[in-house]
Write a protein that holds these residues in place. Sequence first.
Motif, PDB file in Angstrom:
ATOM      1  N   THR A  10      11.524  19.002  11.831  1.00 11.83           N
ATOM      2  CA  THR A  10      12.278  18.216  11.072  1.00 11.83           C
ATOM      3  C   THR A  10      12.620  16.989  11.324  1.00 11.83           C
ATOM      4  O   THR A  10      12.591  16.032  10.292  1.00 11.83           O
ATOM      5  CB  THR A  10      13.887  18.941  11.264  1.00 11.83           C
ATOM      6  OG1 THR A  10      13.764  20.389  11.049  1.00 11.83           O
ATOM      7  CG2 THR A  10      14.958  18.295  10.504  1.00 11.83           C
ATOM      8  N   LEU A  11      12.615  16.311  12.598  1.00  7.93           N
ATOM      9  CA  LEU A  11      12.538  14.987  12.961  1.00  7.93           C
ATOM     10  C   LEU A  11      11.572  14.296  11.911  1.00  7.93           C
ATOM     11  O   LEU A  11      11.601  13.078  11.764  1.00  7.93           O
ATOM     12  CB  LEU A  11      12.667  14.649  14.364  1.00  7.93           C
ATOM     13  CG  LEU A  11      14.079  15.014  14.930  1.00  7.93           C
ATOM     14  CD1 LEU A  11      13.885  14.681  16.399  1.00  7.93           C
ATOM     15  CD2 LEU A  11      14.866  13.711  14.482  1.00  7.93           C
ATOM     16  N   GLN A  12      10.194  14.741  12.421  1.00  7.02           N
ATOM     17  CA  GLN A  12       9.070  14.208  11.663  1.00  7.02           C
ATOM     18  C   GLN A  12       9.286  13.889  10.166  1.00  7.02           C
ATOM     19  O   GLN A  12       8.868  12.903   9.684  1.00  7.02           O
ATOM     20  CB  GLN A  12       7.867  15.084  12.204  1.00  7.02           C
ATOM     21  CG  GLN A  12       7.291  14.975  13.578  1.00  7.02           C
ATOM     22  CD  GLN A  12       6.260  15.799  13.983  1.00  7.02           C
ATOM     23  OE1 GLN A  12       5.211  15.308  14.329  1.00  7.02           O
ATOM     24  NE2 GLN A  12       6.099  17.014  13.443  1.00  7.02           N
ATOM     25  N   ASP A  13       9.895  14.924   9.599  1.00  2.45           N
ATOM     26  CA  ASP A  13       9.976  14.910   8.066  1.00  2.45           C
ATOM     27  C   ASP A  13      11.124  13.606   7.698  1.00  2.45           C
ATOM     28  O   ASP A  13      10.869  12.964   6.879  1.00  2.45           O
ATOM     29  CB  ASP A  13      10.468  16.042   7.661  1.00  2.45           C
ATOM     30  CG  ASP A  13       9.227  17.198   7.554  1.00  2.45           C
ATOM     31  OD1 ASP A  13       7.894  16.585   7.666  1.00  2.45           O
ATOM     32  OD2 ASP A  13       9.642  18.247   7.342  1.00  2.45           O
TER      33      ASP A  13
ATOM     34  N   ALA B 250       6.456   2.587  15.035  1.00  2.00           N
ATOM     35  CA  ALA B 250       6.285   2.845  13.770  1.00  2.00           C
ATOM     36  C   ALA B 250       6.721   1.434  12.962  1.00  2.00           C
ATOM     37  O   ALA B 250       6.090   1.211  11.988  1.00  2.00           O
ATOM     38  CB  ALA B 250       6.870   3.969  13.114  1.00  2.00           C
ATOM     39  N   THR B 251       7.642   0.826  13.569  1.00  2.00           N
ATOM     40  CA  THR B 251       8.413  -0.367  12.775  1.00  2.00           C
ATOM     41  C   THR B 251       7.590  -1.667  13.215  1.00  2.00           C
ATOM     42  O   THR B 251       8.130  -2.590  12.545  1.00  2.00           O
ATOM     43  CB  THR B 251       9.619  -0.260  12.868  1.00  2.00           C
ATOM     44  OG1 THR B 251      10.159  -0.361  14.055  1.00  2.00           O
ATOM     45  CG2 THR B 251      10.146   0.843  11.799  1.00  2.00           C
ATOM     46  N   VAL B 252       6.860  -1.801  14.579  1.00  2.00           N
ATOM     47  CA  VAL B 252       6.408  -2.786  14.919  1.00  2.00           C
ATOM     48  C   VAL B 252       4.873  -2.802  14.885  1.00  2.00           C
ATOM     49  O   VAL B 252       4.369  -2.103  15.554  1.00  2.00           O
ATOM     50  CB  VAL B 252       7.053  -3.019  16.475  1.00  2.00           C
ATOM     51  CG1 VAL B 252       6.138  -4.360  17.091  1.00  2.00           C
ATOM     52  CG2 VAL B 252       8.393  -3.407  16.386  1.00  2.00           C
ATOM     53  N   ASP B 253       4.448  -3.899  14.284  1.00  2.00           N
ATOM     54  CA  ASP B 253       3.184  -4.090  14.180  1.00  2.00           C
ATOM     55  C   ASP B 253       2.529  -4.662  15.701  1.00  2.00           C
ATOM     56  O   ASP B 253       2.803  -5.537  16.040  1.00  2.00           O
ATOM     57  CB  ASP B 253       2.449  -5.288  13.213  1.00  2.00           C
ATOM     58  CG  ASP B 253       0.871  -5.316  13.037  1.00  2.00           C
ATOM     59  OD1 ASP B 253       0.508  -5.943  12.053  1.00  2.00           O
ATOM     60  OD2 ASP B 253       0.313  -4.887  13.972  1.00  2.00           O
ATOM     61  N   THR B 254       1.745  -3.411  16.362  1.00  2.00           N
ATOM     62  CA  THR B 254       1.314  -3.804  17.676  1.00  2.00           C
ATOM     63  C   THR B 254       0.438  -5.067  17.827  1.00  2.00           C
ATOM     64  O   THR B 254       0.431  -5.710  18.986  1.00  2.00           O
ATOM     65  CB  THR B 254       0.937  -2.767  18.559  1.00  2.00           C
ATOM     66  OG1 THR B 254      -0.220  -2.191  17.656  1.00  2.00           O
ATOM     67  CG2 THR B 254       2.058  -1.443  18.626  1.00  2.00           C
TER      68      THR B 254
ATOM     69  N   ILE C 166       8.001  10.068  11.169  1.00  2.00           N
ATOM     70  CA  ILE C 166       7.036   9.845  12.504  1.00  2.00           C
ATOM     71  C   ILE C 166       6.146  10.947  12.608  1.00  2.00           C
ATOM     72  O   ILE C 166       6.623  12.123  12.223  1.00  2.00           O
ATOM     73  CB  ILE C 166       7.723   9.394  13.698  1.00  2.00           C
ATOM     74  CG1 ILE C 166       8.944  10.764  14.103  1.00  2.00           C
ATOM     75  CG2 ILE C 166       8.757   8.077  13.594  1.00  2.00           C
ATOM     76  CD1 ILE C 166       9.673  10.314  15.236  1.00  2.00           C
ATOM     77  N   THR C 167       5.362  10.910  13.554  1.00  2.00           N
ATOM     78  CA  THR C 167       4.418  11.761  14.101  1.00  2.00           C
ATOM     79  C   THR C 167       4.552  12.087  15.881  1.00  2.00           C
ATOM     80  O   THR C 167       4.402  11.010  16.330  1.00  2.00           O
ATOM     81  CB  THR C 167       3.154  11.559  13.852  1.00  2.00           C
ATOM     82  OG1 THR C 167       2.631  11.709  12.453  1.00  2.00           O
ATOM     83  CG2 THR C 167       2.180  12.870  14.465  1.00  2.00           C
TER      84      THR C 167
ATOM     85  N   ASP D 128      14.630  10.313  23.679  1.00  2.00           N
ATOM     86  CA  ASP D 128      13.648   9.098  24.337  1.00  2.00           C
ATOM     87  C   ASP D 128      12.364   8.984  23.516  1.00  2.00           C
ATOM     88  O   ASP D 128      11.968   7.850  23.213  1.00  2.00           O
ATOM     89  CB  ASP D 128      13.661   9.080  25.916  1.00  2.00           C
ATOM     90  CG  ASP D 128      14.746   9.116  26.533  1.00  2.00           C
ATOM     91  OD1 ASP D 128      15.854   8.654  26.143  1.00  2.00           O
ATOM     92  OD2 ASP D 128      14.861   9.654  27.700  1.00  2.00           O
ATOM     93  N   ALA D 129      11.783  10.263  23.303  1.00  2.00           N
ATOM     94  CA  ALA D 129      10.706   9.990  22.651  1.00  2.00           C
ATOM     95  C   ALA D 129      10.634   9.446  21.255  1.00  2.00           C
ATOM     96  O   ALA D 129       9.586   8.594  20.844  1.00  2.00           O
ATOM     97  CB  ALA D 129       9.956  11.452  22.816  1.00  2.00           C
ATOM     98  N   VAL D 130      11.497   9.909  20.428  1.00  2.00           N
ATOM     99  CA  VAL D 130      11.682   9.631  19.025  1.00  2.00           C
ATOM    100  C   VAL D 130      12.116   8.180  18.937  1.00  2.00           C
ATOM    101  O   VAL D 130      11.526   7.441  18.254  1.00  2.00           O
ATOM    102  CB  VAL D 130      12.944  10.433  18.458  1.00  2.00           C
ATOM    103  CG1 VAL D 130      13.301   9.734  16.876  1.00  2.00           C
ATOM    104  CG2 VAL D 130      12.444  11.999  18.168  1.00  2.00           C
ATOM    105  N   GLY D 131      12.757   7.582  20.132  1.00  2.00           N
ATOM    106  CA  GLY D 131      13.148   6.038  20.001  1.00  2.00           C
ATOM    107  C   GLY D 131      11.838   5.355  20.252  1.00  2.00           C
ATOM    108  O   GLY D 131      11.632   4.349  19.540  1.00  2.00           O
ATOM    109  N   VAL D 132      10.935   5.911  21.084  1.00  2.00           N
ATOM    110  CA  VAL D 132       9.878   5.022  21.339  1.00  2.00           C
ATOM    111  C   VAL D 132       8.925   5.139  20.055  1.00  2.00           C
ATOM    112  O   VAL D 132       8.296   4.192  19.648  1.00  2.00           O
ATOM    113  CB  VAL D 132       9.134   5.574  22.595  1.00  2.00           C
ATOM    114  CG1 VAL D 132       7.628   4.982  22.529  1.00  2.00           C
ATOM    115  CG2 VAL D 132       9.828   5.346  23.835  1.00  2.00           C
TER     116      VAL D 132
END
Length: 57
Positions: free
Chosen positions: A12-15, A46-50, A19-20, A37-41
């Motif tokens: 559900t969170l992925q949808d 996903a929003t920062v171009d590394t 995110i994956t 914690d995992a979802v926050g990371v």
Amino acid sequence: MNGPAQLDVVETLQDRVVITVPDEVTAWMRTVRDLQDAVGVLVVAATVDTSTGKDSS
């Protein structure tokens, strides 16, 4: 937090957050705090171009 209920929450969170969550992350999650914690990371990643460190949105 294990088993089918954990998988339902992760799916559900992925949808909803688009995110994956990798299987290896799901495997070590034991609590809702671990998931948070995992979802926050993952959301930050996903929003920062590394390569540039700049926001990709």
